[in-house]
Design an enzyme around this catalytic site. Structure first.
Site, PDB file in Angstrom:
ATOM      1  N   GLU A 329       0.832  -1.217   0.000  1.00  0.00           N
ATOM      2  CA  GLU A 329       0.000   0.000   0.000  1.00  0.00           C
ATOM      3  C   GLU A 329       0.865   1.266   0.000  1.00  0.00           C
ATOM      4  OE1 GLU A 329      -3.169   0.214  -0.502  1.00  0.00           O
ATOM      5  OE2 GLU A 329      -3.459  -1.949  -0.476  1.00  0.00           O
ATOM      6  N   ASP A 412       3.733  -4.200  -5.737  1.00  0.00           N
ATOM      7  CA  ASP A 412       4.278  -5.487  -5.279  1.00  0.00           C
ATOM      8  C   ASP A 412       5.806  -5.467  -5.356  1.00  0.00           C
ATOM      9  OD1 ASP A 412       1.822  -6.579  -4.741  1.00  0.00           O
ATOM     10  OD2 ASP A 412       1.744  -7.903  -6.487  1.00  0.00           O
TER      11      ASP A 412
END
Length: 468
Positions: A329, A412
């Protein structure tokens, strides 16, 4: 050739307003049929993929695989019927002149309250209130079925009927408290803005969206869910350390009691400039999830039944996995994805207001939807933004889905750089199990709909790092 030309000639002979109306209806049904075709392809995947594929053998046990398959199949079937209903409802409203009927009814109601036709903004607000009320009531049976049949059957629903209705009424009231004042100010700005009203209207919506983003988590979300600061301890220290390491200006970390309504899990951050907060759903945290705790002695029977219903498997992530999810995030923030999304959305908003300014004077647009004598601004906004822009909106939506997938891979990769590849790998598998995500998808359905890349693709990208 003559026979072939007949439909074209007939079309050319139709008045402009009929052509506009027919085009809107045809496009709406074309989109619906395309969506139905994609959903049909995906449902076929759910029906035929009954065994765990070889490449998923290490990741998913056959019991979870079967549960997720049946859950997604039920959701897809429900989505088909609710989609068909809303398409038929929308078509009937257009064919039967539902919009001008509701506008005239709003005029009668505001007239009785002493506001004549010259009070167009008052009539617009009554129209908006009636339209949202109609939409809430027709959507209610679908929402009830989704929550108390599908989500209940698959063990996600945590709400009682009373909680559901209280929540729905609260949501409706809060929405009206924001929607009506904002709309009245927007209509007023368009009315008095002169030739450059579209610039002022755009600036106004920009300010409103920034204000709403700022106040949402502090003032609006707590009306629906309980937010508590994350207790002092190892997890909080680790989150603060990670935030500091990438210069994320973290001020507070909250846990939201999401388990009151659903056992789905999530995490997000919000706030502008030097005032960022992180919000973790209690369902994401193995140590804090109410779903993992035994009911306290003396709790009423209903609560005990609810807890025991979900207490079949521990859910949520360990601290290291929660940190890995947050690393992902925070990657969105560090890589500027949040700012890029705001810029794209505002450029789109400006373009739409500019085109609205170009088209608002066209009387045939209003005539196409049954407004022959009046051209109310709110109706103009509705016709142009909802119907005339629908082809553009479909293309934009697809482009944003493609961009979102790219951003997810980048986030990611960012978590991977923080050394969280192994934990994120484990967290993605856990979250997929907890939320009963089905890891096999039809390629066209996936390309068109998935704003997050399919699980296997994300795991493959992380695996390379895990093995290094």
């Amino acid at each position: 050739r003559g026979a072939m030309a007949v439909p074209g000639e007939l079309w050319a002979e139709l008045p402009a307003e009929r052509r506009i109306f027919c085009s809107v209806l045809l496009f709406s049904w074309a989109v619906y049929l395309w969506e139905a075709f994609l959903a049909h392809r995906q449902r076929r995947v759910y029906r035929t993929t009954t065994h765990v594929p070889q490449e998923l053998g290490q990741i998913m046990d056959s019991e979870t695989f079967e549960k997720s398959r049946l859950y997604q199949l039920d959701k897809s079937t429900f989505s088909f019927w609710s989609g068909l209903y809303s398409e038929v409802e929308g078509t009937m409203i257009l064919l039967c002149g539902g919009i001008p009927f509701l506008w005239n009814l709003s005029g009668q109601i505001s007239g009785r309250a002493g506001f004549g036709p010259e009070y167009e903004i008052v009539q617009s607000l009554v129209f908006l209130l009636l339209a949202t009320l109609f939409s809430a009531l027709t959507g209610l049976p679908w929402s009830l079925y989704n929550t108390f049949v599908i989500e209940e059957k698959h063990g996600f629903n945590q709400q009682t009927l009373g909680f559901f209705f209280k929540d729905a009424i609260k949501k409706f009231i809060v929405t009206q408290c924001i929607l009506l004042p904002v709309t009245s100010l927007l209509l007023y700005i368009i009315k008095i803005g002169g030739d450059y009203f579209f610039i002022y209207a755009w600036l106004f919506t920009l300010v409103v969206s920034l204000v709403l983003v700022t106040i949402y988590a502090d003032y609006i979300a707590p009306l629906f869910d309980k937010f508590i600061p994350l207790p002092e301890g190892e997890l909080k220290q680790q989150i603060e350390t990670m935030a500091k390491s990438i210069d994320f200006p973290l001020t507070k970390v909250y846990v939201v009691e999401g388990s009151k309504r659903s056992s789905h899990s999530n995490a997000y951050f919000y706030g502008f400039f030097k005032n960022k907060r992180i919000v973790l759903f209690d369902t994401l945290l193995e140590d804090y999830s109410a779903l993992n705790k035994e009911p306290a002695e003396g709790e009423d029977g209903e609560n005990e039944e609810k807890k025991s219903k979900t207490k079949n498997k521990k859910q949520g992530c360990k601290n290291e996995e929660v940190l890995a999810v947050l690393g992902h995030e925070l990657g969105h923030w560090k890589l500027g994805h949040t700012i890029k999304n705001i810029i794209i959305s505002q450029m789109n908003s400006f373009l739409c207001f500019f085109l609205f300014a170009v088209l608002i004077g066209r009387k045939e647009l209003f005539a196409a939807f049954g407004f022959y004598d009046t051209q109310p601004t709110l109706i103009g906004l509705m016709i142009i933004f909802q119907f005339i822009f629908s082809p553009y909106n479909e293309v934009l939506s697809f482009c944003l889905t493609v961009l979102s997938r790219r951003f997810e891979f980048q986030a990611d990769a960012f978590a991977k750089e923080l050394g969280k590849a192994k934990d994120l790998y484990a967290a993605l598998i856990k979250l997929n199990k907890d939320n009963l995500g089905f890891p096999v998808s039809d390629w066209i359905f996936s390309m068109w709909h998935y704003s997050h890349p399919p699980l296997l693709e994300r795991l493959q990208a992380l695996k390379d790092a895990k093995q290094e």
